[in-house]
Design an enzyme around this catalytic site. Structure first.
Site, PDB file in Angstrom:
ATOM      1  N   THR A 282       2.632  29.382 -18.519  1.00 29.31           N
ATOM      2  CA  THR A 282       1.737  29.774 -17.431  1.00 29.31           C
ATOM      3  C   THR A 282       0.716  30.823 -17.852  1.00 29.31           C
ATOM      4  OG1 THR A 282       3.485  31.287 -16.696  1.00 29.31           O
ATOM      5  CG2 THR A 282       3.314  29.170 -15.576  1.00 29.31           C
ATOM      6  N   GLY A 283       0.799  31.349 -19.064  1.00 26.85           N
ATOM      7  CA  GLY A 283      -0.245  32.250 -19.560  1.00 26.85           C
ATOM      8  C   GLY A 283       0.118  33.713 -19.544  1.00 26.85           C
TER       9      GLY A 283
ATOM     10  N   GLU B 133       7.725  -3.833 -10.149  1.00 27.85           N
ATOM     11  CA  GLU B 133       6.721  -2.791  -9.903  1.00 27.85           C
ATOM     12  C   GLU B 133       5.856  -3.120  -8.695  1.00 27.85           C
ATOM     13  OE1 GLU B 133       6.973  -0.014 -11.338  1.00 27.85           O
ATOM     14  OE2 GLU B 133       8.480  -0.706 -12.761  1.00 27.85           O
TER      15      GLU B 133
END
Length: 633
Positions: free
Chosen positions: A201-202, A420
């Protein structure tokens, strides 16, 4: 070859040269070719064939009557000189060469010096001698690295997506620049700031930005650098680090991953002499002990604040905790903008669209996304990075790389296509479901196919109606197999697992059962496959919980089956499109849901050929997953 390797080679070469020099010094090799034994020498003397002899201790050298050089070794013979003189031999004697005092001391102490040198060398290697300040006699020296203006250009402009955290730490920068502004009002800046948040996150980037903005000395060190094999070394390094910081105050000390040294005391097996605990004790004293550390601000970072010792978090030490959380959609857009400055972008690249499609991404994840997009563009020989590259990079990060070499039988491809399509059609028909972004039957990672839903906005909580619809969507794949293929496959295993866990959480954790009420029946201390402890609820209640979970699953299974039975034609069209194109996007899905034929996919601007085998041997039985990325709480 690095510097440490070169130093090691130089040390061993030096030792080898010293040994060769000493060996040559004591070797008795003669420079003369004509070597005589002593008896032959005396016979030549008596025969008158020796003209001159030079005596050097027991070594004899000389010249024959013919002018040839010779050498011999003489035993202790008291009559040697008289015999030489009787036979008219010129005798020249030299005094025995005396060794210098220095050489004598060196020879006697050389083994000990060699052992000490080897010990120093290996201890230097063990203690990281390649780093600045390392060595066997500097165990207690701090390993903190000082950053100055020249090698740290990071500022707050390079940090995005955490505005609240920047506001918290901006106050520290202002205090370091203008402390009188706070002192005149009696305010005290926090001694310590603890930055807490998930990985990527820095936190470290924000610490570097603080140093870049404050323009003050900045010491950076990892928590693991304090702990060594010798007891007391970590505490000595803490003392030395703070002594250096006080000499250069005002300054900042940044300790990364402080949980390596700051865990709860008493939890280990080392007792009172445990190295880690002594290091932590010294750190606590330096943070708020008898001596005031005015002007020294300690910033620490961790993603495990729950394991830190309570004494670290009390007021007076790490007074302020700054939460650096995952960025929201606006923060992701700002982070993408920062990273996009470094690469050439096409005009069609929209950071806000990419941000909406990357919920739950951290700053490091977004940096990786931009880098992967640049790599895709380079792979296709493009001059600029466009949205197609970002889509491929996002698919790779979310779902894994395409397994183009995997060969699937046509029956398995058809089964995957219907599976799918069942997921996608049910998701499109339910009102609260997230929009379907993409459907593919291209094997990626461990999955043979995927249905990808993207939320329109970040979600920080979930609701009962939406959770029930998610269960119905997960059942859509198996129901489509039963209706169209008249069979069941192992591909729905992951869908059933996720649906069961979701229903169990609704009943046991979130109080979303009308019959069982709001009581919590889950025990978080148990493993995920055994969510309830026998001590917390009775067997009768356990039976009720199981019945309620089964009731929710059966109801949503019926909902999904009803939708598929009513929309068979749309599933047929979607499965046919998947078999033809392998991947369809939201525009093609909307065409099919509107009763139209799916438009052809947009042409790719890449130059790499796309090869996909259509038939062959069977592939591995991997589960079919339906990723639905949502923002984490």
């Amino acid at each position: 070859m690095n510097n440490n390797t070169l130093k090691t080679i130089a040390i061993w070469i030096s030792l080898g040269l010293i040994m060769m020099t000493i060996f040559n010094q004591f070797s008795g090799s003669s420079r003369f070719e004509n070597k005589l034994v002593y008896s032959e020498f005396m016979a030549e003397v008596k025969a008158g064939n020796i003209s001159k002899v030079e005596i050097d201790g027991n070594n004899l050298t000389g010249t024959t009557a013919e002018g040839k050089k010779f050498a011999t070794y003489a035993p202790t013979d008291p009559w040697l000189v008289s015999d030489l003189l009787k036979n008219n031999v010129i005798v020249d004697a030299k005094p025995k060469e005396q060794q210098s005092l220095f050489m004598s001391i060196f020879i006697s102490w050389f083994p000990m010096i060699l052992l000490v040198g080897v010990w120093i060398f290996f201890m230097k290697q063990m203690q990281g001698g390649g780093s600045k300040g390392g060595g066997p006699f500097s165990f207690g020296k701090s390993k903190a690295k000082q950053l100055d203006k020249t090698n740290n250009k990071t500022t707050f402009a390079d940090v995005a997506g955490c505005d609240e955290a920047k506001e918290e730490v901006a106050e520290i920068v202002e205090f370091l620049k203008e402390p009188s502004k706070f002192h005149k009002l009696g305010g005290k800046i926090p001694r310590g700031v603890l930055m807490v948040g998930p990985p990527g996150t820095g936190k470290t980037l924000l610490a570097r930005a603080i140093a870049g903005e404050a323009q003050v000395p900045f010491y950076t060190i990892s928590g693991s650098d304090f702990v060594e094999m010798f007891v007391g070394v970590g505490a000595a390094r803490v003392r030395d680090m703070f002594e250096q910081a006080k000499k250069n105050s005002p300054c900042i000390i940044f300790i990364d991953e402080i949980d390596a040294v700051g865990r709860h005391r008493g939890a280990g097996t080392g007792g009172g002499n445990d190295e880690r605990e002594q290091t932590l004790n010294q750190l606590l004293v330096e943070l708020d002990g008898f001596e005031a550390n005015s002007g020294v601000i300690v910033i620490a970072a961790t993603n495990r604040a729950d394991v830190l010792d309570k004494a670290l978090l009390r007021p007076g030490r790490f007074d302020r905790q700054v939460s650096v959380s995952l960025p929201d959609i606006k923060g992701r857009e700002e982070i993408l903008t920062v990273h996009m400055r470094k690469i050439p972008m096409d005009i069609d690249v929209k950071a806000d669209i990419i941000a909406r499609g990357t919920p739950g991404f951290s700053g490091a994840d977004l940096a990786n996304l931009v880098n992967e997009a640049a790599l895709f563009a380079a792979r296709f020989n493009k001059k600029n990075v466009d949205m197609e590259d970002f889509e491929q990079a996002k698919d790779k990060i979310y779902m894994g790389p395409e397994r183009k070499s995997m060969i699937m039988r046509e029956e398995e491809r058809r089964n995957t296509a219907y599976h799918e399509s069942g997921h996608a059609v049910v998701a499109k028909l339910l009102p609260n479901a997230d929009p379907v972004h993409k459907v593919t039957i291209m094997p990626r990672g461990w999955a043979l196919g995927l249905t990808w839903q993207l939320p329109e906005f970040d979600r920080f909580s979930n609701f009962k109606d939406k959770m029930l619809e998610e269960i119905a969507i997960l059942f859509g794949g198996r129901i489509a197999e039963e209706v169209f293929m008249k069979q069941m496959s192992t591909g729905a295993g992951n869908d059933f697992e996720r649906a069961t866990k979701l229903a169990r959480d609704m009943v046991t954790k979130y109080g979303m059962s009308d019959k069982l009420g709001t009581m919590v029946y889950a025990d978080d201390t148990q493993e995920s496959f055994m969510p309830m402890s026998s001590k917390s609820i009775s067997e009768a209640t356990q039976q009720k919980v199981d019945n309620e979970i089964k009731s929710i699953l059966d109801q949503q299974y019926a909902v999904a089956r009803k939708l598929i039975e009513k929309n068979k034609k749309k599933i047929e069209v979607m499965a046919k499109a998947l078999l033809e194109y392998e991947t369809i996007d939201s525009d093609q899905i909307n065409d099919i849901m509107a009763g139209k034929k799916a438009r052809p996919p947009k042409p790719s601007r890449g130059t790499a050929p796309k090869v996909r085998p259509k038939d062959g041997g069977s592939g591995p039985a991997a589960p079919i997953v339906t990723p639905q990325p949502t923002a984490k709480k």
